[in-house]
Design an enzyme around this catalytic site. Structure first.
Site, PDB file in Angstrom:
ATOM      1  N   THR A 138       0.825  -1.209   0.000  1.00 44.77           N
ATOM      2  CA  THR A 138       0.000   0.000   0.000  1.00 44.77           C
ATOM      3  C   THR A 138       0.862   1.262   0.000  1.00 44.77           C
ATOM      4  OG1 THR A 138      -1.703  -1.191   1.173  1.00 44.77           O
ATOM      5  CG2 THR A 138      -1.799   1.206   1.315  1.00 44.77           C
ATOM      6  N   GLY A 177       2.894  -3.006   8.457  1.00 43.36           N
ATOM      7  CA  GLY A 177       3.142  -3.321   9.865  1.00 43.36           C
ATOM      8  C   GLY A 177       4.607  -3.634  10.085  1.00 43.36           C
ATOM      9  N   GLU A 421      -6.413  -5.452   3.697  1.00 41.58           N
ATOM     10  CA  GLU A 421      -6.412  -6.584   2.749  1.00 41.58           C
ATOM     11  C   GLU A 421      -7.571  -6.464   1.769  1.00 41.58           C
ATOM     12  OE1 GLU A 421      -3.718  -8.151   3.011  1.00 41.58           O
ATOM     13  OE2 GLU A 421      -3.232  -7.558   5.061  1.00 41.58           O
TER      14      GLU A 421
END
Lengths: 530, 530
Positions: A138, A177, A421
């Site tokens: 992303t 993350g 997701e």
């Protein structure tokens, strides 16, 4: 000592709690393993979550890192392995409150998309935690539209390297993350350029931080993206790349390869690059969606037995709030959904494991169907479960609103599953695209994938229910949902064609039908679930 | 510099933005005042919220106290008063991020429930901030069922004092804002006992902390209840009372009095004690419910203009996400609701101000209707607005999930409004009780209060819409909602009677109809709103 109100409710069960527990776990041996893991984790003070609601973001992050390191030692000590039967219970017992979770996604990407040589090089390093991996897809300006990613990887034939760049601010990687402070490496998705020609997005292994002193590597700018609605323990990060050079061997090349002379070779579908996400989407359902829903149901229903408020009958003791019809109407459907999703989840995992094996054998036939199914199921299950947790929270009134009830953090965590997701609306539209395509094929008498054969069997019958009692039969619902799924799909397909025939451009026509398409996709998935 | 995508959208408005602004504000003079207040607050660094998402709970609390003290000075400096036209804009400009908000509820309770003598004593002290007031009603084990409150106030004729006690842990006061660390005084609700006889709940002014050194007074145990889903800046507190003695004059006695000899005298309804809450329920709609909804709509719609994602047409630039039908379907109904609720709110405020004046004159006729209306409107508006803010948050995808978007805290704050000042399901059931009572009266040809006269005019007609276009007429909806409201009320009343006639006890019958009763109450309020 058990609260007497809880105790008396438990005695009224019409079934063996131990048998149901074993059924849910998948057998008594699984139950034994789960309990042993829970016992080991809960009795270990390093894993305590007692003070978490009083900790700052930084304290939460540091505790999560401490737990991750401790877990690594603990697993060795206990004889647990990443592929062992204990693993899934560990994560659940920790409530996901542990660092380095993207490390597994990093490894999975390499396992799925890497060549045998790459797997042989990177997986042992990752398994031994000689590096910390993340997954950088992303961007600040690009989430769902992967083709629009702007990070570039230009092949330099002279040095046999890829040169990675973030051409503008919207191309900055955003959200990964473990990337803000922890990761040393990441699988980075970038547009591949060879001699000025773009070949679309591809995955590259990029080192972010020194393995000696953890300082950022040359050309790398990275940090934490700041506070979120939950996940205080995770250092979701941003990443800017400036002329970062990586060797040719760092492009994951099971399906696509750049030869030393710059020749581009592809084996299989370009879409395989999205497959990591397809599998992640299904694998997250159990831990990130069903477990929070189950916990919320447990908390809210137990509270409703213990909490007494107002009187059902004058002169009597205040009533357990679970005895109120309105409270039952709120909570019991959520509990039923938790059971239903639990059992359907086994089926989904099996389906995707089968698909995964086929794709490893370079058979891509199931890919469109798996993509549509994973998108639709993820959207429908996360949506329903998130609403369920919110209902549980609100059903506990003020005490549900206290962080100490556990419900607010279950809600703020599960809410994210509707977005990450693949944002749910986008996922449903991708499912709808598959449905419309299959419906057109079925209408033209062509074969369609197994999950959508029902589209060919259009029925125009009326509801077969004759009286109230018929509505207690599950078959009525299966038939009704099939009917609605077919009808919504066919009517939207007809509307699309009408619009196009009346001169509306194909893309405008599609946009004008999307609200209906989302409905069609939702109902089709609910039909498959029941 | 304005983002060009925002700029071009703004140029397409078909109306005068300045005129609409003045209409929303209630006139150009109001707009001028509002802008002056916003300018004064936003340019003052003490009121900055820049770092709030990075602050600990304690830092948030200290900042809120600092702001409250600074605001007091600032108001003096600016010539603003608590009753002046600027006041409502101050709170809005501060986003409620300021301490001592319960002080106003404390004052309002005294104004509504206190005798002239009590008002003359306490209101000047409170106005000059010589004390900090709170409002202690809810207990750990008692929220919605006020009759069940367990705190006791026993009159001691010998000393002319009330002795207050917390008889058990469930009677501990729980939630009162500003009570954990700040308040010096509170209006405490307790069961009044005179010579062993219970007279029900009454309000008492109790001093909690020393005005010299802020230490807790003898017999008082109080503190913070810990972290919540929002309101980090507020010290919601708990309170235990052990033989706390207060003078006879501290029972608020506009409507009820205990004479020196222990004689209990009541003027008017016992229910008047709930009236503070009835007015608070309506007064909170503007600041705590509509403002967050409006902000969420503004943030989400602006973002949808600036964010481009995917392509509507191949070869073109990525599209503004607001141009997608699915995004419009999410956001535009929330915007429409924000406008509708804004205009209806003026009507509600007027209605309740009129009721308030009547009650001050000891005319209690409107009390049941005001209670039912305030309960129903509060439930329906908070429910709809909370769902609206959640939709706005989710419509912004990952960026909506970042605290920095402002949307998560708008959601976690507005969610509380579904619970506080009466949990919504309980409020709807209270509205339903009023509806059923009025329906029975109307059916028997008796007069009913103005807001429910429609119940007498049962229509059995069919939907008058003949074609698609008819559904664009608001009258169709008004008529349809009236029809559904009457029908749900009458059918539930019939079901209730059937159950009772078949031998089910009255209270069981009521419980068995509550899901339907909640529906009837909701629809009746939506009908009144449109």
């Amino acid at each position: 000592s058990v609260n007497p109100d809880l105790g008396s409710e438990r005695q009224t069960a019409s079934f063996s709690v131990e048998k149901l527990t074993a059924l849910l776990d998948g057998g008594t041996e699984q139950t034994r393993i789960r309990r042993a893991v829970v016992e080991a984790i809960e009795s270990d003070p390093v894993f305590s979550r007692e003070n978490q609601y009083f900790q700052t973001q930084n304290e939460r992050y540091e505790a999560a890192v401490r737990k991750a390191v401790h877990l690594h030692k603990k697993m060795h000590e206990m004889g647990w392995t990443e592929n062992g039967p204990e693993y899934k219970y560990i994560y659940r017992a920790l409530s996901g409150d542990v660092a380095f979770l993207l490390h597994r996604v990093f490894m999975r990407s390499i396992s799925v998309l890497g060549s045998d040589k790459q797997i042989a090089k990177w997986i042992p390093l990752a398994t031994q935690h000689k590096l910390i991996g993340s997954y950088a897809q992303t961007e600040l300006g690009h989430g769902t539209y992967l083709q629009g990613l702007e990070t570039t990887a230009v092949f330099d034939t002279a040095t046999q390297e890829f040169i990675l760049n973030t051409p503008k601010i919207s191309a900055m990687k955003w959200w990964p993350g473990d990337m803000g402070r922890s990761a040393t490496h990441a699988v980075v998705f970038a547009q591949l350029y060879i001699q000025g020609k773009c070949y679309g997005i591809h995955p590259f292994i990029v080192q972010l931080r020194s393995l000696q002193d953890h300082s950022l590597c040359p050309g790398i700018t990275a940090g934490d993206i700041g506070p979120k609605m939950n996940f205080e323990h995770i250092d979701n990060g941003y990443l800017l790349l400036k002329n970062v050079r990586i060797p040719r061997e760092n492009m994951l090349s099971k399906f696509c390869e750049v030869r030393p002379d710059g020749t581009y070779v592809r084996q299989g579908s370009q879409k395989i690059n999205y497959f990591t996400m397809t599998t992640v989407r299904i694998s997250l359902i159990s831990d990130e969606v069903l477990t929070p829903l189950m916990k919320a149901c447990t908390i809210a229903i137990r509270y409703s037995v213990v909490r007494r408020q107002s009187k059902l009958k004058p002169g009597e003791q205040e009533a357990k709030i679970l005895d109120y019809q309105t409270q039952q109407e709120k909570l019991l459907p959520q509990l039923a959904a938790a059971y239903a999703f639990h059992f359907i989840n086994d089926y989904l995992q099996q389906l995707f494991n089968r698909g995964y094996r086929e794709i490893q054998r370079k058979n891509f036939d199931m890919l469109p169907e798996l993509h549509a199914l994973s998108s639709g199921f993820k959207a429908v299950i996360t949506q329903h479960s998130t609403a369920g947790v919110e209902i549980c929270l609100r059903a506990c009134g003020g005490h549900g609103y206290s962080l100490l009830s556990g419900l607010p953090s279950l809600y703020t965590k599960i809410l994210a599953s509707c977005i990450y997701e693949g944002e749910n609306t986008i996922l449903l539209l991708q499912t709808a695209r598959f449905l419309i395509k299959c419906f057109m094929a079925a209408s033209a008498g062509q074969p369609v994938p197994p999950s959508v054969t029902y589209l060919a069997a259009v029925k125009h019958g009326k509801c077969p229910a004759k009286n109230k009692l018929d509505f207690l039969s599950p078959d009525i619902y299966t038939e009704a949902y099939q009917h609605v799924a077919v009808r919504l799909t066919s009517s939207t397909a007809a509307k699309l064609q009408d619009l196009i025939q009346s001169g509306v451009k194909k893309h405008d026509a599609w946009n004008q039908c999307t609200v209906q398409l989302v409905q069609a996709a939702k109902v089709s998935k609910i039909y498959l679930l029941i």
